[in-house]
Design a protein around this motif. Structure first.
Motif, short mmCIF file in Angstrom:
data_model
loop_
_atom_site.label_atom_id
_atom_site.label_comp_id
_atom_site.label_asym_id
_atom_site.label_seq_id
_atom_site.Cartn_x
_atom_site.Cartn_y
_atom_site.Cartn_z
N ALA A 1 -8.68 19.37 -14.87
CA ALA A 1 -8.10 20.69 -15.14
C ALA A 1 -8.35 21.63 -13.96
CB ALA A 1 -8.67 21.26 -16.42
N ALA B 1 -8.99 20.80 -10.83
CA ALA B 1 -8.20 20.36 -9.67
C ALA B 1 -6.77 20.85 -9.77
CB ALA B 1 -8.24 18.84 -9.59
N ILE B 2 -6.23 20.78 -11.00
CA ILE B 2 -4.85 21.24 -11.21
C ILE B 2 -4.74 22.75 -10.94
CG2 ILE B 2 -3.08 21.60 -13.00
CD1 ILE B 2 -4.23 18.98 -14.26
N ASN C 1 2.98 9.75 -12.61
CA ASN C 1 3.36 10.39 -11.34
C ASN C 1 4.40 11.49 -11.59
OD1 ASN C 1 1.72 8.65 -9.94
ND2 ASN C 1 3.36 7.29 -9.30
N GLN D 1 4.98 13.14 -14.34
CA GLN D 1 4.38 14.28 -15.03
C GLN D 1 3.60 15.16 -14.06
OE1 GLN D 1 5.10 15.31 -17.88
NE2 GLN D 1 6.17 13.53 -18.67
N LYS D 2 2.89 14.52 -13.14
CA LYS D 2 2.14 15.29 -12.13
C LYS D 2 3.12 16.07 -11.25
CE LYS D 2 -0.48 14.94 -7.91
NZ LYS D 2 0.47 14.89 -6.80
N ASN E 1 4.74 19.02 -13.41
CA ASN E 1 3.87 20.08 -13.91
C ASN E 1 2.96 20.70 -12.86
OD1 ASN E 1 4.67 19.92 -16.79
ND2 ASN E 1 3.95 17.83 -16.51
N ILE E 2 2.60 19.91 -11.87
CA ILE E 2 1.68 20.46 -10.86
C ILE E 2 2.43 20.80 -9.58
CG2 ILE E 2 -0.40 19.97 -9.49
CD1 ILE E 2 -1.22 18.16 -11.87
N TYR F 1 1.18 17.87 -18.15
CA TYR F 1 0.52 16.73 -17.49
C TYR F 1 -0.74 16.33 -18.26
CZ TYR F 1 -2.16 14.42 -13.73
OH TYR F 1 -2.91 13.56 -12.98
N ILE F 2 -1.51 17.34 -18.66
CA ILE F 2 -2.74 17.09 -19.44
C ILE F 2 -2.38 16.47 -20.79
CG2 ILE F 2 -4.70 18.25 -20.60
CD1 ILE F 2 -5.16 18.30 -17.65
N ASN G 1 0.20 14.66 -21.49
CA ASN G 1 0.56 13.26 -21.25
C ASN G 1 -0.66 12.38 -21.05
OD1 ASN G 1 3.61 12.50 -20.84
ND2 ASN G 1 3.36 14.64 -20.25
N ARG H 1 -6.50 11.30 -7.39
CA ARG H 1 -5.30 11.88 -6.77
C ARG H 1 -5.62 13.18 -6.05
NH1 ARG H 1 -0.17 10.54 -9.28
NH2 ARG H 1 -0.41 9.60 -11.33
N PHE H 2 -6.59 13.92 -6.60
CA PHE H 2 -6.84 15.28 -6.10
C PHE H 2 -7.96 15.34 -5.05
CE2 PHE H 2 -5.12 15.57 -10.41
CZ PHE H 2 -4.00 16.36 -10.15
#
Lengths: 369, 288
Positions: A17, A19-20, A92, A94-95, A98-99, B3-4, B6, B250-251
């Motif tokens: 969360a 990181a997002i 991927n 979804q990322k 949303n991000i 995203y969360i 999902n 990924r981050f």
């Protein structure tokens, strides 16, 4: 003891969360006037990594060329590995949605594209994919696919078979969507033109084809059609040679994507490619260190077409590019010139590559006619 | 947020898979690699029945469970004659058979092209089409399966399963049949796994056979090893870790040219370290 480990899982979720949030914060503090965000879900690991890596470099090259000419937009790429696994493609996507807030999503296979089409339903995000399944493009107005037109490729193939008086063919086919999507077209074209065929199918991962080759000998076929993707394609050709089978080999498209073209020296086939453009090949070698473009030119032209449509676009929606206008721009082009020939843009979003008869000469693709 | 959501849907689906497998592996001590097979059967039951027969999702779940229970009964009867490495090999064989069936029965499964257009569930007019509603359904299903299994492992039947795990001969001496409980735990696990398959098919709205291969069985097996054998909470924790770890990677801001390869390297390395530090898994009560 147990609480400690539950805390660990909670921390894991909080880290994601955080990181997002941080990645979103970066986007807010560094606003760029108009950025076109493209998300690429590619096989960067696993058996098809060479394909994914080449596609990654090709979109970068296409963008570089557009930017050098003076682009209206800034392009931001988000690249994730999916190893051609639908679950990873979905995460991927979804990322990216949303991000990264993407405008365009791109991937390389029909399975992933079908799942993505379902998720993108009702969303203003374009799916722009290199897939052979003609049904993918029909699913949404904002979905475009580019590939060879199977019906046209088969027409060219049948014409060549007739010219060479070939009316008895063995077809060896891998059960992967890339090859299987052509099966109905092959059957229809061969049946309509009275070409006798004997079809042998193989599960993905199968490497020993000798039993089938032995069985197929009794058909006295004049030609073997090899419908495999690399490395199975080269393995099959080698096993044919080892077994002393001298029947001519050919394929519908697949040989064009072999990274070991010398294996097929002198072989003719119906496929998409003309000779590789020298300028492109030099640039490709400079970027990747490879001397064979494999299918990269395909994606290069595909991305160039997409970027051209974006660059023509003038309308904005909430400070972002109007993706519907980009879609309209693609459809309005109707045709697009590439080193493969003229691509036809169909109203359903399928961008069809012309088919020609090609041969391998000195390890390189050479068009016959 | 989507995203969360999902991610949480996947936590729940893999949580169900792990709990179901833990009954066979953790509680009964049988090294099963058949989970991907039942996962695939459940997914395809829902996909085929919803797309070709326009059936309600919840009916497809029940049919999927019955089909898996029947397959589990037949295979379980054969498997109950085996234990240890042999059990693993025979159960892996089932996964390979089911994968090949899904791949080759093109008339029914559409082969490698897969099935698309699978809908989201509806119940008495209420639609689970949005991801948040679908997550609620997944969490409710996971909770129900968790409590059902909790009840099972604490029952006398659960104690027999644990007895088989510890010493089969002792269970026989105590007057219990050893083959029937082994088979029943397998059947029970198979039908619950089918539920996860149904949810997965409806979540993605598309399936193809490639998801249900042996590597998926090994992935689910890894979840329960990491989370801990013979612990239901451990199964859920394992699912959270195994799904979220690659997402966290990924981050990390790794260089784009090598990010995918480095992520896999780090992922593998973390698993090795975890197993070195805690070989019985995080909440494990039993070590194979």
């Amino acid at each position: 003891m147990q609480r400690k480990y539950w805390k660990i899982s909670l921390i894991l979720i909080l880290v994601i969360a955080l990181a997002i949030l941080l990645s979103n914060k970066d986007q807010k503090t560094n606003p760029t006037p108009i950025v076109v965000r493209i998300g690429l879900s590619l096989p960067l690991t696993g058996g098809y990594a060479d394909l994914g890596l080449a596609h990654r470099e090709m979109i970068k090259l296409a963008i570089k060329e557009v930017e050098e000419k003076g682009s209206k937009y800034d392009y931001e790429l988000f690249i994730e590995d999916d190893a051609l696994d639908i679950k990873k493609t979905q995460l991927n996507l979804q990322k990216f949605i949303n991000i990264n807030k993407i405008d365009i999503f791109t991937d390389l296979y029909s399975g992933g594209s079908n799942a993505v089409n379902a998720t993108l339903k009702g969303k203003d995000i374009m799916l722009y994919a290199w897939t052979t399944d003609p049904e993918v493009a029909k699913a949404r107005d904002l979905t475009f696919t580019y590939a060879s037109d199977s019906a046209e490729t088969l027409a060219v193939m049948v014409k060549e078979l007739k010219k060479r008086n070939i009316d008895n063919v063995n077809i060896f086919m891998s059960k992967i969507s890339f090859c299987l999507s052509q099966e109905p077209f092959i059957k229809e074209a061969f049946e309509k033109n009275n070409i006798k065929y004997h079809l042998y199918k193989f599960n993905p991962g199968e490497k020993d084809f000798r039993m089938a080759i032995t069985k197929a000998k009794k058909n006295n076929a004049q030609l073997h059609l090899l419908q495999f993707y690399t490395p199975d394609l080269e393995i099959f050709a080698k096993q044919l040679k080892d077994m002393g089978d001298t029947t001519d080999i050919s394929s519908i498209e697949t040989i064009a994507y072999s990274p070991k073209k010398e294996v097929f020296e002198g072989t003719w086939f119906a496929g998409p490619a003309t000779e590789t453009d020298k300028k492109f090949l030099d640039e490709f070698t400079k970027i990747t260190g490879l001397t064979d473009t494999n299918s990269s030119e395909y994606s290069y032209h595909g991305y160039k077409l997409l970027l051209e449509a974006i660059e023509k676009s003038t309308m904005r929606v909430n400070g972002r590019i109007d993706i519907h206008q980009v879609a309209k721009n693609i459809l309005d082009m109707k045709t697009y010139e590439t080193s493969f020939g003229t691509w036809k843009i169909k109203p359903d979003g399928f961008i069809a590559n012309p088919a020609i008869i090609t041969t391998i000469k000195d390890g390189k693709l050479t068009s016959l006619y | 947020m989507e995203y969360i959501i999902n991610l949480f849907i996947l936590f729940a689906i893999y949580g169900i898979l792990a709990i179901s497998l833990n009954i066979v592996v953790g509680y009964t001590g049988l090294l099963s690699l058949a989970q991907a097979a039942f996962y695939g059967v459940g997914a395809y039951a829902t996909a085929i029945l919803m797309t070709k027969f326009d059936m309600n999702f919840f009916f497809t779940v029940i049919i999927g469970m019955i089909v898996c229970a029947l397959i589990g009964f037949i295979i379980g009867a054969i498997l109950s004659k085996f234990k240890g490495d042999y059990y693993a090999i025979v159960s892996a064989g089932l996964t390979i058979i089911i994968f090949n069936t899904l791949l080759n029965c093109e008339g029914l499964t559409n082969g490698p092209i897969g099935i698309f257009g699978i809908g989201r569930p509806t119940l008495f007019g209420f639609s689970f089409s949005s991801n948040i509603n679908f997550l609620i359904l997944c969490v409710l299903t996971l909770s129900a399966i968790y409590y059902l299994n909790k009840h099972l492992v604490n029952s006398s039947f659960g104690r027999v399963l644990k007895g088989i795990r510890e010493d089969e001969r002792l269970v026989r001496v105590m007057g219990h049949h050893r083959k029937t409980p082994k088979m029943l735990s397998f059947v029970f696990s198979a039908s619950l796994t089918s539920v996860a398959g149904s949810l997965f098919a409806s979540y993605l709205m598309f399936i193809d056979p490639m998801t249900f291969q042996l590597h998926e069985a090994i992935f689910i097996f890894t979840i329960i090893i990491v989370g801990g054998l013979a612990d239901l909470k451990g199964s859920m924790l394992g699912a959270v870790i195994m799904i979220s770890l690659p997402e966290i990677l990924r981050f990390l801001g790794l260089p784009q040219e090598t990010a995918a390869q480095l992520q896999q390297l780090i992922y593998g390395l973390l698993l090795v370290v975890l197993m070195y530090i805690r070989p019985q898994g995080i909440l494990g009560k039993y070590r194979m």
